[in-house]
Design an enzyme around this catalytic site. Structure first.
Site, PDB file in Angstrom:
ATOM      1  CG  ASP A   1      -1.039  -9.554  10.052  1.00 42.43           C
ATOM      2  OD1 ASP A   1      -0.841  -8.390   9.687  1.00 42.43           O
ATOM      3  OD2 ASP A   1      -0.665 -10.558   9.377  1.00 42.43           O
TER       4      ASP A   1
ATOM      5  CB  THR B   1      -1.843   7.146  -3.402  1.00 43.89           C
ATOM      6  OG1 THR B   1      -1.263   5.835  -3.418  1.00 43.89           O
ATOM      7  CG2 THR B   1      -0.911   8.111  -4.122  1.00 43.89           C
TER       8      THR B   1
ATOM      9  CG  ASP C   1       2.168 -10.588  11.882  1.00 43.79           C
ATOM     10  OD1 ASP C   1       3.090 -10.669  11.044  1.00 43.79           O
ATOM     11  OD2 ASP C   1       1.834  -9.510  12.422  1.00 43.79           O
TER      12      ASP C   1
ATOM     13  NE  ARG D   1      -3.245   0.266   3.091  1.00 44.95           N
ATOM     14  CZ  ARG D   1      -4.278   0.418   3.909  1.00 44.95           C
ATOM     15  NH1 ARG D   1      -4.773   1.613   4.133  1.00 44.95           N
ATOM     16  NH2 ARG D   1      -4.796  -0.608   4.516  1.00 44.95           N
TER      17      ARG D   1
END
Ligand code: URA
Length: 210
Positions: free
Chosen positions: A201, A109, A204, A105
């Site tokens: 996550d 933006t 993870d 990401r």
């Protein structure tokens, strides 16, 4: 498959998912459950694979028997967490072709940017199953599917473990032709983009990182 969203409510899937959600489940346990659940989800997402028949001989007689037809399907993992789902599915469909798409990401933006893409050839003739355990905002899934369509893919399905309503809506808007198969539709996303109640996550938890 005509439904845009299929939630696999099979008791074994739901039981294993509950064990995966629990915060005290070990990395080894999480990985084992993910492998098991991915076999069960693969069964659902591959419904409707192209079939043909071929003549075989049983010990008693000849018969025209059903068999998979068409080109080998393509599994495309969205890095890195997609790889956890991929391993189980490959046990069930060892001849599948495999692709990888890496996206990060952009901090300014907030749009997904591709850093890796290697996918099988002749995508237009294959069923393409995109795998990523968590459909959260939907940004990376939509970007990955945009890329696959640019490369010619026409028959795409998306497989995840958990979906948030926000991600499902985003996918429906961007890719209404891509059915989604998931083990659960959770309540919402929190302010950090995590699925709630979720499982944390996924990368993870499957790789033991933090
Ligand atoms: N990715 C994850 O690993 N977990 C979430 O809850 C959302 C996105």
């Amino acid at each position: 498959m005509t439904e845009h969203l299929t939630v696999v409510t099979h008791p074994l899937v739901q039981h294993k998912l509950t064990l995966m959600r629990e915060k005290n489940t070990s990395t080894a346990g999480f990985r084992r459950l993910l492998r098991e659940i991915s076999l069960l989800l693969a069964y659902e997402v591959t419904r409707g694979l192209e079939m043909t028949t071929r003549v075989i001989e049983t010990p008693l007689c000849e018969m025209e028997a059903p068999a998979l037809g068409g080109k080998k399907l393509a599994l495309v993992s969205i890095l890195r967490a997609g790889n956890g789902l991929l391993d189980g599915i490959l046990e069930l469909i060892p001849a599948a072709r495999v692709g990888f798409i890496g996206l990060y990401r952009d901090p300014e933006t907030l749009r997904p940017v591709q850093y890796y893409c290697k996918v099988p050839s002749e995508l237009e003739d294959r069923m393409v199953i995109v795998v990523d355990p968590m459909l959260a905002t939907g940004n990376s899934s939509v970007a990955a599917i945009d890329l696959l369509k640019e490369k010619g893919a026409k028959h795409i399905r998306f497989l995840c473990l958990l979906a948030a309503p926000e991600g499902v809506a985003r996918m429906k808007e961007a890719h209404p032709d891509v059915p989604i198969v998931t083990a659960a539709l959770d309540e919402r996303l929190n302010d950090h983009g995590y699925i709630v109640p979720g499982l944390g996550d996924a990368g993870d938890r499957m790789f033991g990182t933090k």
